[in-house]
Write a protein that holds these residues in place. Structure first.
Motif, PDB file in Angstrom:
ATOM      1  N   ALA A  73      -6.607  13.884  -5.119  1.00 28.62           N
ATOM      2  CA  ALA A  73      -6.922  13.931  -3.689  1.00 28.62           C
ATOM      3  C   ALA A  73      -8.093  14.869  -3.433  1.00 28.62           C
ATOM      4  N   ALA A 201      -0.136   6.295   5.621  1.00 27.17           N
ATOM      5  CA  ALA A 201      -0.015   6.871   4.276  1.00 27.17           C
ATOM      6  C   ALA A 201       0.882   8.103   4.294  1.00 27.17           C
ATOM      7  N   LEU A 205       3.341   6.660   1.900  1.00 30.08           N
ATOM      8  CA  LEU A 205       2.742   6.784   0.561  1.00 30.08           C
ATOM      9  C   LEU A 205       2.925   8.214   0.035  1.00 30.08           C
ATOM     10  N   ASN A 208      -0.451  13.639   0.126  1.00 33.05           N
ATOM     11  CA  ASN A 208      -1.893  13.865  -0.038  1.00 33.05           C
ATOM     12  C   ASN A 208      -2.715  12.594  -0.246  1.00 33.05           C
ATOM     13  N   SER A 209      -2.064  11.428  -0.297  1.00 32.45           N
ATOM     14  CA  SER A 209      -2.848  10.203  -0.452  1.00 32.45           C
ATOM     15  C   SER A 209      -3.534   9.823   0.857  1.00 32.45           C
TER      16      SER A 209
END
Lengths: 236, 104
Positions: A73, A201, A205, A208-209
């Motif tokens: 990231a 995200a 997800l 940190n994505s």
């Protein structure tokens, strides 16, 4: 058309950039305070300013700094924020291609928004001395380091940064960089796409994505938009 | 993949950032010496530059306290009227500090 790099030209570039240095010092100070508050050591803070020398990506890195530093990231957000350098460098390519290889790639290491803008103006005017890029870059680097050092010293002396609102520096800096340029549909549509994708995200997800997902969503949205009639300069 | 927050981990993280940033600085010239950057790539990069900032700021606005949220509003307002980043940041800091003073 040719180009050369020498000391008098570099010194002239340094002097032309000098009036801007108080502002750069102030931004550096803000970064130093924010970094210390985020738990970086003084040495790490100075090292980051010295080696990375790109304000917005440094502030964004602080946001990712935690007990574990997410490397993917961090690299992705640094690349996405600094990808504008690719366009800036490409714009100066015909000029810099006249320099010896070593000088060319060393000069590029000092390329930042303000000295690039002034150097690009020089190039368009037909100036053959690339001293503005190098001298201006040196001036910006020195001011950025001095500001960071002041921020490290100042930030180390504060025990409750939240009380003085110092924890919001990072977010406010990034926001000011974002809305400082031109605001129209061409930028707003990608931003909305980026915000929605980042939120999705964050919810679904891995941690940190959201930075990568948001950047890509915004980039793709920009790609799909109809091209604007007037080409835009790389945003600061 | 992540690095531990040790002095070595932090150093490697900073070094990676420096490397990536240098690649963006030199990459434009490096690529142009082979193939020119087309308008589509340019549009993608331009849109991505602001979008990544949006992606970083959004969670702050969403999950921050009211001091942080109002600070962002203050910065935004000052930027729209004055276009002076330092003034905008100062307004944000003062707003957060002021709000927390009232709350405490």
């Amino acid at each position: 058309m040719s180009a050369r790099l020498d000391w008098p030209g570099t010194l002239k570039g340094l002097k032309r950039m000098a009036p801007l240095s108080p502002f750069v010092i102030a931004f550096g100070l803000a970064f130093g305070v924010a970094a210390i508050q985020r738990g970086l050591s003084g040495l790490e803070t100075l090292l980051m300013s010295g080696l990375v020398f790109a304000g917005a990506s440094q502030f964004a890195a602080l946001e990712l700094w935690g007990p574990q530093i997410p490397l993917v990231a961090l690299i992705a957000s640094t690349f996405a924020i600094n990808a504008r350098h690719l366009l800036m460098g490409a714009a100066l390519y015909p000029w810099l291609s006249h320099l010896p290889r070593r000088q060319r790639y060393a000069s590029l290491g000092l390329m930042s928004d303000s000295n690039w803008a002034m150097a690009a103006a020089d190039y368009r005017r037909g100036e053959t001395n690339v001293g503005m890029l190098v001298g201006g870059g040196i001036a910006l680097w020195l001011a950025w380091m001095l500001g960071t050092l002041l921020g490290v010293v100042f930030g180390s002396g504060i025990s409750e940064p939240e009380r003085f609102g110092l924890d919001v520096i990072m977010g406010c800096f990034l926001l000011s960089m974002l809305v400082g340029g031109k605001l129209d549909l061409g930028v707003l549509v990608p931003w909305v796409a980026a915000a929605l994708a980042a939120l999705a995200a964050l919810a679904w997800l891995p941690e940190n994505s959201h930075v990568i997902v948001g950047a890509l969503a915004g980039g793709i949205a920009g790609l799909l938009m109809p091209p604007r009639s007037k080409p835009k300069e790389a945003s600061p | 993949m992540s690095l531990p927050l040790t002095p070595l981990g932090a150093f490697l993280a900073i070094l990676s950032m420096a490397l990536v940033t240098y690649l963006t600085r030199s990459g434009g010239v490096l690529v142009m010496s082979r193939i020119p950057i087309g308008p589509r790539v340019e549009r993608f990069i331009n849109a991505m530059a602001g979008s990544v900032l949006v992606a970083v700021i959004t969670p702050m606005a969403l999950y921050g306290d009211w001091g942080a949220r109002l600070a962002l509003v203050a910065t935004f307002g000052v930027m729209l009227t004055s276009r002076k980043p330092l003034l905008g940041i100062a307004a944000g800091i003062a707003t957060a500090a002021g709000w927390r003073l009232i709350q405490s």
